[in-house]
Design a protein around this motif. Structure first.
Motif, PDB file in Angstrom:
ATOM      1  N   LYS A 193       0.844  -1.184   0.000  1.00 23.78           N
ATOM      2  CA  LYS A 193       0.000   0.000   0.000  1.00 23.78           C
ATOM      3  C   LYS A 193       0.883   1.238   0.000  1.00 23.78           C
ATOM      4  O   LYS A 193       2.077   1.189   0.332  1.00 23.78           O
ATOM      5  N   ILE A 194       0.282   2.375  -0.363  1.00 23.55           N
ATOM      6  CA  ILE A 194       0.958   3.665  -0.335  1.00 23.55           C
ATOM      7  C   ILE A 194       0.016   4.667   0.312  1.00 23.55           C
ATOM      8  O   ILE A 194      -1.182   4.680   0.046  1.00 23.55           O
ATOM      9  N   THR A 195       0.572   5.496   1.193  1.00 23.54           N
ATOM     10  CA  THR A 195      -0.215   6.496   1.917  1.00 23.54           C
ATOM     11  C   THR A 195       0.402   7.867   1.721  1.00 23.54           C
ATOM     12  O   THR A 195       1.625   8.034   1.822  1.00 23.54           O
ATOM     13  N   ALA A 196      -0.434   8.848   1.422  1.00 24.84           N
ATOM     14  CA  ALA A 196      -0.040  10.259   1.423  1.00 24.84           C
ATOM     15  C   ALA A 196      -0.786  10.921   2.574  1.00 24.84           C
ATOM     16  O   ALA A 196      -2.019  10.883   2.634  1.00 24.84           O
ATOM     17  N   ALA A 197      -0.049  11.496   3.521  1.00 31.47           N
ATOM     18  CA  ALA A 197      -0.659  12.040   4.731  1.00 31.47           C
ATOM     19  C   ALA A 197      -0.173  13.467   4.969  1.00 31.47           C
ATOM     20  O   ALA A 197       0.998  13.797   4.726  1.00 31.47           O
ATOM     21  N   TYR A 198      -1.090  14.290   5.468  1.00 30.41           N
ATOM     22  CA  TYR A 198      -0.766  15.675   5.817  1.00 30.41           C
ATOM     23  C   TYR A 198      -1.053  15.883   7.298  1.00 30.41           C
ATOM     24  O   TYR A 198      -2.063  15.401   7.832  1.00 30.41           O
ATOM     25  N   LYS A 199      -0.163  16.628   7.965  1.00 28.84           N
ATOM     26  CA  LYS A 199      -0.345  16.949   9.379  1.00 28.84           C
ATOM     27  C   LYS A 199      -0.101  18.437   9.608  1.00 28.84           C
ATOM     28  O   LYS A 199       0.919  18.985   9.183  1.00 28.84           O
ATOM     29  N   TYR A 200      -1.040  19.066  10.292  1.00 28.80           N
ATOM     30  CA  TYR A 200      -0.881  20.461  10.711  1.00 28.80           C
ATOM     31  C   TYR A 200      -0.833  20.497  12.229  1.00 28.80           C
ATOM     32  O   TYR A 200      -1.665  19.877  12.906  1.00 28.80           O
ATOM     33  N   ALA A 201       0.156  21.214  12.782  1.00 30.29           N
ATOM     34  CA  ALA A 201       0.292  21.306  14.234  1.00 30.29           C
ATOM     35  C   ALA A 201       0.502  22.755  14.641  1.00 30.29           C
ATOM     36  O   ALA A 201       1.229  23.508  13.981  1.00 30.29           O
ATOM     37  N   ASN A 202      -0.149  23.117  15.724  1.00 32.42           N
ATOM     38  CA  ASN A 202       0.007  24.439  16.328  1.00 32.42           C
ATOM     39  C   ASN A 202       0.081  24.232  17.829  1.00 32.42           C
ATOM     40  O   ASN A 202      -0.862  23.727  18.441  1.00 32.42           O
ATOM     41  N   SER A 203       1.216  24.587  18.435  1.00 29.33           N
ATOM     42  CA  SER A 203       1.433  24.254  19.838  1.00 29.33           C
ATOM     43  C   SER A 203       2.060  25.412  20.589  1.00 29.33           C
ATOM     44  O   SER A 203       3.007  26.057  20.113  1.00 29.33           O
ATOM     45  N   TYR A 204       1.516  25.652  21.759  1.00 30.21           N
ATOM     46  CA  TYR A 204       1.980  26.724  22.645  1.00 30.21           C
ATOM     47  C   TYR A 204       2.205  26.129  24.029  1.00 30.21           C
ATOM     48  O   TYR A 204       1.408  25.306  24.494  1.00 30.21           O
ATOM     49  N   SER A 205       3.301  26.498  24.693  1.00 29.74           N
ATOM     50  CA  SER A 205       3.522  25.975  26.045  1.00 29.74           C
ATOM     51  C   SER A 205       4.372  26.947  26.859  1.00 29.74           C
ATOM     52  O   SER A 205       5.132  27.748  26.316  1.00 29.74           O
ATOM     53  N   VAL A 206       4.214  26.853  28.171  1.00 30.93           N
ATOM     54  CA  VAL A 206       4.922  27.693  29.137  1.00 30.93           C
ATOM     55  C   VAL A 206       5.626  26.780  30.135  1.00 30.93           C
ATOM     56  O   VAL A 206       5.132  25.691  30.451  1.00 30.93           O
ATOM     57  N   THR A 207       6.763  27.209  30.651  1.00 28.82           N
ATOM     58  CA  THR A 207       7.559  26.421  31.589  1.00 28.82           C
ATOM     59  C   THR A 207       7.524  27.058  32.974  1.00 28.82           C
ATOM     60  O   THR A 207       7.608  28.281  33.101  1.00 28.82           O
ATOM     61  N   ASN A 208       7.439  26.219  34.010  1.00 26.31           N
ATOM     62  CA  ASN A 208       7.378  26.698  35.390  1.00 26.31           C
ATOM     63  C   ASN A 208       8.500  26.064  36.213  1.00 26.31           C
ATOM     64  O   ASN A 208       9.150  25.112  35.769  1.00 26.31           O
ATOM     65  N   TYR A 209       8.710  26.586  37.429  1.00 26.75           N
ATOM     66  CA  TYR A 209       9.763  26.098  38.313  1.00 26.75           C
ATOM     67  C   TYR A 209       9.257  26.023  39.744  1.00 26.75           C
ATOM     68  O   TYR A 209       8.281  26.673  40.110  1.00 26.75           O
ATOM     69  N   ALA A 210       9.957  25.222  40.550  1.00 30.16           N
ATOM     70  CA  ALA A 210       9.664  25.136  41.978  1.00 30.16           C
ATOM     71  C   ALA A 210      10.642  26.015  42.749  1.00 30.16           C
ATOM     72  O   ALA A 210      11.803  26.168  42.364  1.00 30.16           O
ATOM     73  N   LEU A 211      10.182  26.566  43.844  1.00 31.00           N
ATOM     74  CA  LEU A 211      10.986  27.408  44.729  1.00 31.00           C
ATOM     75  C   LEU A 211      11.070  26.709  46.086  1.00 31.00           C
ATOM     76  O   LEU A 211      10.051  26.265  46.624  1.00 31.00           O
ATOM     77  N   PHE A 212      12.260  26.610  46.659  1.00 28.31           N
ATOM     78  CA  PHE A 212      12.419  25.883  47.929  1.00 28.31           C
ATOM     79  C   PHE A 212      13.709  26.327  48.617  1.00 28.31           C
ATOM     80  O   PHE A 212      14.528  27.055  48.044  1.00 28.31           O
TER      81      PHE A 212
END
Length: 747
Positions: free
Chosen positions: A209-228
């Motif tokens: 078999k043969i497959t032609a595939a399309y993917k669209y991605a939109n991603s947003y993220s934020v990073t956090n830290y611990a204080l101690f």
């Protein structure tokens, strides 16, 4: 070189610890054995992914798997359709365009020896395959959420288009995750949308078999830290009003000011805007065709383009008990501030375009007792004007901190613009030839061996001189580079049965690498000598109707690491100097992995690793003294690791748990500072409603553990740890107690 550049170098190296506590290396070099074996009458077989998708830091991707070397910034390699989901993790992190999804036909763990021969790289990889079109209609859906407000919807439909073999597949993945802490300036800590669509043609007579595939991605993220507060014995003591995973150490207005390195213009970036978003488009063509001579031709090609914007805030240091004479004021009110002050680094790489073209082609055939594979792999990558704009600022030390202005900042509260700013552009090209053979020599002996030969070329431009707070790039500041290498990789594995279900196993693999484009991100000319990594292992396997066991010892060595440090004089903490050190790392380990099924319905997977990762040839000079850290323990890697995964199935119910243990992890090169041992844990219950619906509940960190990891800046030369006892520090962390639920629908 000024102090801001020294800080930025140390901070960038420390970035590998950002938030992803479980995205460190979590099982060790001896994991090159076949893990999670199914019970068989003779040879061990791999079955399952060893809970690699259970990530104790976030929902955004798989955890990393330890190989006894320092953790990678990029985490575990992720493949889709036998090709990397992204060519390189920086600046486009893999979880910006790939997530576990029902639109993936299957997902599993690729062992180290398989990655060495297929890609020429070291480590483990998650290998996944896009859902192709199906000859009958199918629907798959998964809907998940948590008591913190996380919502995820994931659906895929597939079915026939025509009667002559044309089929379709389409899917959507939507993730809205506020995480476990409150961000005042943005609703969600992660928002990701991935859409897939594809057409599959099945050839007559089951030729392929043969497959032609399309993917669209939109991603947003934020990073956090611990204080101690760091305490004697490696204890990370929580502060009143700041709970690990629930407190936010991100400045409350979420706004940063930068100076564009290329144009010199000042601008503001908000974490609720598009300055932390990656948008990508991927076109895949893949499949197989059975040739008349019995060879199976497999192919996978990909075009991937992306625009990536990175926006990070990284803690650098904390100054305690600052009084009014220091001149700090709140940026939003102008009121005088006294108390603890955190120095922060802000980084923004806006709209970085990358393009990738990849293809993997192989011929596969079984000839008598040989299973052969011959192939070629091509990877072309282009990145245009990568640059990282930098600035520094101060904030209060508390949950939801406020921005501060001081005498050495501008009116917006920022300073040190583009100290240590980065720039490069160029292309990478990898052309590889590989071959493998699984040879069943006789009833007792089987051999699995292969080789990977790769030509790797990088060329482009980088900053020829260090930038400072007033520098704006121009053409005269850049220099060109053009480097190429022939690199070798390979493996040989042997299984020998002493009895019907007991025998010996031996493994050896080898990889080489030199440099990448991002090695030219600073003004330093990088060390591009060949890094060689041999790994050898020897052990035994034993299978019975109720037990499957593998136990083996492993030796791993990797040479020519290069790292830059900001050394602080232990005799005068106000004095610092930059230093570059080349060193090697050696890991000797022993792993035992077993699957126990003593009675119907019960299954226990247990893995224990004992290892000794140490530095070799680690010598340097600083402040007129010579230092030798050879044989010191490698930072951030535990010597003892365990994984305990019990489960019990009765009727339509399944109860399961997963426990992971990490012994002490060192946080200073002298090994006098460390973080104490910790556990990570998951548990859940699944119920099969009928043939089409399953429901489940998962509890993350049901033992409510606390954990911290990372390195402690400025501690590279200290021998007296007491000066750090009681100090305020920041680190990554384990997610707090979280209840998640999901519904799976399939028909």
């Amino acid at each position: 070189m000024n102090k801001f550049q020294l800080l930025i170098i140390a901070a960038f190296l420390w970035l590998s610890g950002h938030r992803s506590l479980a995205q460190e290396n979590e099982l060790s070099a001896p994991d090159s054995v076949k893990l999670n074996q199914e019970v068989t009458k003779d040879k061990p077989k791999e079955g399952g992914d060893r809970n690699v998708m259970l990530n104790a830091s976030s929902n955004t991707g798989p955890r990393d798997v330890n190989i006894g070397l320092p953790p990678s910034v990029g985490g575990i390699t992720i493949l889709e359709n036998d090709l990397p989901s992204v060519y390189y993790f920086w600046p486009e992190l893999p979880n910006r365009s790939w997530r576990p999804s029902v639109s993936l036909e299957k997902t599993g763990l690729l062992k180290m020896d398989e990655l060495a021969t297929s890609m020429g790289d070291l480590g483990f990889a998650v290998n996944s395959y896009t859902q192709t079109g199906t000859k009958d209609f199918h629907f798959k859906g998964k809907f998940s959420g948590s008591h913190y407000g996380w919502i995820q919807g994931d659906v895929n439909v597939s079915g026939p288009l025509t009667k002559n073999g044309w089929t379709y597949s389409a899917g959507a993945f939507l993730n809205y995750d506020p995480d476990t802490y409150d961000l005042k300036s943005v609703r969600n800590a992660d928002e990701t949308k991935i859409f897939r669509a594809g057409i599959t043609k099945y050839f007559k007579d089951d030729k392929g078999k043969i497959t032609a595939a399309y993917k669209y991605a939109n991603s947003y993220s934020v990073t956090n830290y611990a204080l101690f507060r760091y305490q004697e014995g490696g204890e990370a003591q929580e502060l009143d009003g700041f709970t690990f995973g629930k407190g936010s150490f991100i400045v409350n207005d979420g706004t940063y000011r930068f100076k564009e390195l290329i144009s010199g213009e000042y601008y503001s970036a908000d974490i609720d805007g598009n300055q932390a978003t990656t948008e990508s488009h991927t076109i895949d063509v893949f499949g197989n065709y059975q040739l008349n001579n019995g060879w199976n031709f497999k192919y996978s090609t990909r075009y991937h383009s992306a625009k990536t914007s990175l926006l990070y805030q990284i803690p650098l240091s904390i100054t305690e008990n600052v009084d009014a004479s220091a001149g700090y004021t709140y940026a939003n009110t102008g009121d005088v501030y006294t108390g603890n002050v955190a120095t922060q680094l802000a980084m923004n790489s806006p709209n970085i375009p990358t393009k990738t073209l990849m293809g993997r082609f192989s011929l596969n055939k079984t000839i008598k007792n040989h299973t052969l594979q011959l192939g070629v792999l091509e990877q072309y990558y282009h990145i245009d004007d990568y640059h990282s704009n930098r600035s520094f600022f101060y904030q209060t030390v508390e949950d939801q901190p406020s921005k501060l202005i001081s005498p050495n900042t501008d009116e917006y509260g920022f300073y040190g613009y583009n100290a240590g700013g980065e720039f490069y552009k160029g292309t990478e090209n990898k052309l590889s030839f590989f071959g493998t053979d699984k040879w069943e020599v006789n009833d007792k002996l089987s051999l699995n061996y292969g080789v990977h030969i790769r030509y790797h070329n990088i060329k482009g431009d980088f900053l020829a001189s260090a930038t400072n707070s007033t520098t704006v790039m121009n053409g005269e500041q850049t220099a060109s580079f053009n480097e190429g290498w022939l690199q070798l990789g390979g493996k040989i594995n042997a299984n020998y049965n002493l009895t019907k279900n007991f025998g010996l196993i031996g493994n050896f693999l080898y990889t080489e690498e030199n440099g990448r484009l991002n090695d030219f991100s600073t003004s330093f000319v990088p060390n591009l000598k060949t890094r060689k990594t041999p790994l050898g292992a020897l052990g035994v396997f034993w299978n019975t109707p109720w037990l499957s066991l593998v136990s083996q010892a492993t030796y791993l060595y990797k040479n020519n690491y290069l790292q830059r440090y900001n050394f602080v004089n232990p005799a005068n903490s106000s004095e610092s100097q930059n230093g570059s050190v080349n060193y090697d790392i050696q890991t000797i380990g022993w792993t035992t992995d077993l699957v126990l099924t003593p009675f119907k319905g019960f299954r226990l997977h247990y893995l224990i690793t004992l290892q000794d990762p140490v530095y070799k040839k680690f010598t340097f000079g600083a402040f007129g003294n010579d230092y030798d850290y050879s044989d010191n323990n490698v930072l951030e890697i535990s010597k003892t690791l365990m994984e305990i995964d019990p489960s019990y199935t009765i009727g339509d119910w399944r109860i399961w748990a997963s426990f992971r243990y990490f012994s002490r992890q060192y946080s200073s090169l002298t090994n006098v500072l460390y973080f104490k041992a910790r556990w990570e844990n998951f548990g859940g219950i699944d119920y099969k409603v009928n043939d089409h619906i399953d429901v489940g509940a998962t509890v993350v960190n049901f033992l409510n553990q606390r954990g911290a990891k990372g390195t402690i800046n400025g501690s590279e030369l200290i021998t007296d740890p007491s000066q750090y006892y009681g100090q305020l520090l920041t680190s990554s962390y384990i997610r707090p107690f979280t209840v998640q639920a999901s519904v799976n629908i399939h028909f």
